[in-house]
Scaffold this motif. Structure first.
Motif, PDB file in Angstrom:
ATOM      1  N   UNK A  50       1.097  -1.000  -0.038  1.00  0.00           N
ATOM      2  CA  UNK A  50      -0.119   0.058   0.269  1.00  0.00           C
ATOM      3  C   UNK A  50       1.207   1.276   0.032  1.00  0.00           C
ATOM      4  N   UNK A  51       0.479   1.713  -0.880  1.00  0.00           N
ATOM      5  CA  UNK A  51       1.742   3.116  -1.449  1.00  0.00           C
ATOM      6  C   UNK A  51       0.712   4.327  -0.685  1.00  0.00           C
ATOM      7  N   UNK A  52       0.836   5.507   0.176  1.00  0.00           N
ATOM      8  CA  UNK A  52       0.744   6.379  -0.731  1.00  0.00           C
ATOM      9  C   UNK A  52       0.494   7.225  -1.591  1.00  0.00           C
ATOM     10  N   UNK A  53      -0.817   8.232  -1.890  1.00  0.00           N
ATOM     11  CA  UNK A  53      -1.310   8.662  -3.033  1.00  0.00           C
ATOM     12  C   UNK A  53      -0.159   9.817  -3.603  1.00  0.00           C
ATOM     13  N   UNK A  54       0.562  10.163  -2.710  1.00  0.00           N
ATOM     14  CA  UNK A  54       2.003  11.324  -2.984  1.00  0.00           C
ATOM     15  C   UNK A  54       2.567  10.380  -3.880  1.00  0.00           C
ATOM     16  N   UNK A  55       3.116   9.287  -2.515  1.00  0.00           N
ATOM     17  CA  UNK A  55       3.860   8.675  -3.688  1.00  0.00           C
ATOM     18  C   UNK A  55       3.564   8.297  -4.956  1.00  0.00           C
ATOM     19  N   UNK A  56       2.390   7.398  -5.132  1.00  0.00           N
ATOM     20  CA  UNK A  56       2.273   7.160  -6.201  1.00  0.00           C
ATOM     21  C   UNK A  56       1.945   7.937  -7.535  1.00  0.00           C
ATOM     22  N   UNK A  57       1.825   8.972  -7.285  1.00  0.00           N
ATOM     23  CA  UNK A  57       2.661   9.766  -8.245  1.00  0.00           C
ATOM     24  C   UNK A  57       3.665  10.778  -8.567  1.00  0.00           C
ATOM     25  N   UNK A  58       4.477  10.616  -7.599  1.00  0.00           N
ATOM     26  CA  UNK A  58       5.592  10.579  -7.702  1.00  0.00           C
ATOM     27  C   UNK A  58       6.707   9.800  -8.850  1.00  0.00           C
ATOM     28  N   UNK A  59       6.331   8.268  -7.988  1.00  0.00           N
ATOM     29  CA  UNK A  59       6.739   6.817  -8.687  1.00  0.00           C
ATOM     30  C   UNK A  59       6.423   6.664  -9.734  1.00  0.00           C
ATOM     31  N   UNK A  60       4.939   7.187 -10.680  1.00  0.00           N
ATOM     32  CA  UNK A  60       4.823   7.058 -11.517  1.00  0.00           C
ATOM     33  C   UNK A  60       4.688   8.522 -12.392  1.00  0.00           C
TER      34      UNK A  60
END
Length: 147
Positions: A50-60
């Motif tokens: 489970x990844x927080x939404x901020x990290x999801x966008x950064x990772x993308x």
């Protein structure tokens, strides 16, 4: 809408990545391929951890840039392959080689057999079976001399 964007799941990233890859099929020229792969990688990451939404966008964003740079470098390196001096001159690799005349040279024209092809040759009148050396090329016509 803002609430939705802050609670993305791996299903959302999977759908986004699949949509980008489908759009790529319709002729985006490779631009959407790498962004779609980055979205699918984020989906796989969110499925496992489970990844927080901020990290999801950064990772993308990071994966999209990395995959695009990787492809750009790969294409650039592939484009630097040296083009042979015989590019667009198919018979130039035959210059200097010897062949037996398939058809006699009469009136300055005859034929030689190279592998499974017949080539039109120009040179002095010679009978069929004579060994000739390719000395040059004029378009699709090979220039020969007696070996």
């Amino acid at each position: 809408m803002w609430d939705y964007l802050q609670h993305l799941t791996y299903w959302d990233w999977l759908a986004f990545g699949t949509a980008l890859l489908v759009l790529e099929i319709f002729g985006a020229g490779g631009y959407l391929l790498w962004i779609g792969i980055a979205a699918l990688a984020v989906a796989a990451t969110c499925f496992v951890v489970p990844v927080p939404w901020e990290l999801q966008y950064l990772l993308f964003g990071v994966l999209a840039i990395l995959t695009a740079v990787f492809w750009w470098r790969y294409q650039r390196a592939a484009g630097r392959e040296p083009q042979g001096p015989g590019l667009n001159r198919r018979g130039s690799e035959l210059i200097g080689r010897q062949f037996a005349l398939h058809d006699a040279i009469v009136g300055g024209r005859g034929k030689i057999r190279v592998a499974d092809s017949l080539w039109l040759v120009s040179g002095p009148d010679l009978p069929a079976g004579t060994l000739v050396r390719v000395s040059g090329q004029d378009g699709a016509l090979l220039l020969v001399e007696k070996a």
